[in-house]
Design an enzyme around this catalytic site. Structure first.
Site, mmCIF file in Angstrom:
data_model
loop_
_atom_site.group_PDB
_atom_site.id
_atom_site.type_symbol
_atom_site.label_atom_id
_atom_site.label_comp_id
_atom_site.label_asym_id
_atom_site.label_seq_id
_atom_site.Cartn_x
_atom_site.Cartn_y
_atom_site.Cartn_z
ATOM 1 N N SER A 1 -33.345 7.292 21.413
ATOM 2 C CA SER A 1 -32.753 8.059 20.315
ATOM 3 C C SER A 1 -31.447 7.420 19.898
ATOM 4 C CB SER A 1 -32.492 9.504 20.759
ATOM 5 O OG SER A 1 -31.748 10.213 19.775
ATOM 6 N N TYR B 1 -28.799 15.580 26.337
ATOM 7 C CA TYR B 1 -29.936 14.864 25.749
ATOM 8 C C TYR B 1 -29.537 13.417 25.445
ATOM 9 C CZ TYR B 1 -33.404 13.486 22.222
ATOM 10 O OH TYR B 1 -34.373 12.814 21.505
#
Length: 248
Positions: A143, A157
């Site tokens: 990501s 995250y």
């Protein structure tokens, strides 16, 4: 011989788009899912409708025993694995550091990091030439958060995706001589259901104007990158990262 790919988290979003695109490229597809059996069955049905082969595989990638069972089922149901797309991941409610608990942090890391390691381990056991394997390719879905940190929203995250990046670099070096390539894609703001898990389904539309390209991305755009990285067209590419974040 038909190539066999396992796509984790393939019942929705980027995983679903990738599974369908790989099927169009001639892959037999292992469709991993955790909860939504109906959605996974729909992906399998769509692949079979186009003349392909697919198998729904329920497993929590954070659970070692379930991962081993999933790979054994893939061996029997579709044949030797030649590609892995590590995509399954979780995102929790947006919050700052002061509200994070050990339970939440460990939950995120178990799925997003331990799950990736376990799936890579089982894949390498099967692909490595030293074990009689034919080599292959792994793509880890990271990501842009690994670079940006996701402050005030989900730094847990983001940290998990930073670990995925390190895994990608280290594993690529470890298995290159075994005929296995390992790369990663770093999606940015993509229109998927994951944003609802963070408590803001419309997050992409809220912040898209801050992106150089002025729009969010689609799962299909990310899938195209993953499929290229798995393909022979990327045969000399390993340990690399491709940004899919609209210039951010």
């Amino acid at each position: 011989m038909t190539k066999v790919v396992l796509v984790t988290g393939a019942s929705r979003g980027i995983g679903r788009a990738t599974a369908l695109l790989l099927a169009r490229q001639g892959y037999a597809v292992g469709v991993n899912y955790l909860k939504d059996e109906a959605a996974a069955a729909q992906v399998v049905a769509e692949i079979e409708a186009m003349g392909g082969r697919a198998l729904a595989l329920r497993a929590d990638v954070a659970d070692e025993n379930q991962v081993v069972a999933m790979f054994n089922a893939l061996d029997v149901g579709l044949g030797p694995i030649s590609a892995l797309v590590n995509n399954a991941g979780i995102l929790c409610q947006q919050t700052g550091i002061e509200q994070l608990t050990a339970e939440r942090i460990n939950k995120v890391l178990s799925t997003n990091v331990t799950g990736y390691f376990l799936c890579c381990r089982e894949t390498v056991k099967r692909m490595a030439q030293r074990h009689g394997g034919q080599g292959g390719a792994i793509v880890n879905v990271s990501s842009a958060a690994a670079r940006l940190g996701a402050p005030g929203e989900y730094i847990d995250y983001a940290a998990s995706k930073g670990a995925v990046d390190t895994l990608t670099t280290g594993l690529a070096l470890e298995v290159a001589a075994q005929g296995i390539r390992v790369n990663a894609v770093r999606p940015g703001l993509i229109y998927t259901e994951m944003h609802a898990s963070g408590g803001e389904p419309g997050r992409v539309d809220r912040v898209k104007s801050s992106l150089p390209m002025q729009r969010g991305g689609t799962p299909e755009e990310v899938a195209e990158i993953i499929v290229w990285l798995l393909s022979d067209a990327a045969s000399y590419v390993t340990g690399s990262f491709i940004e899919a974040a609209g210039g951010r």
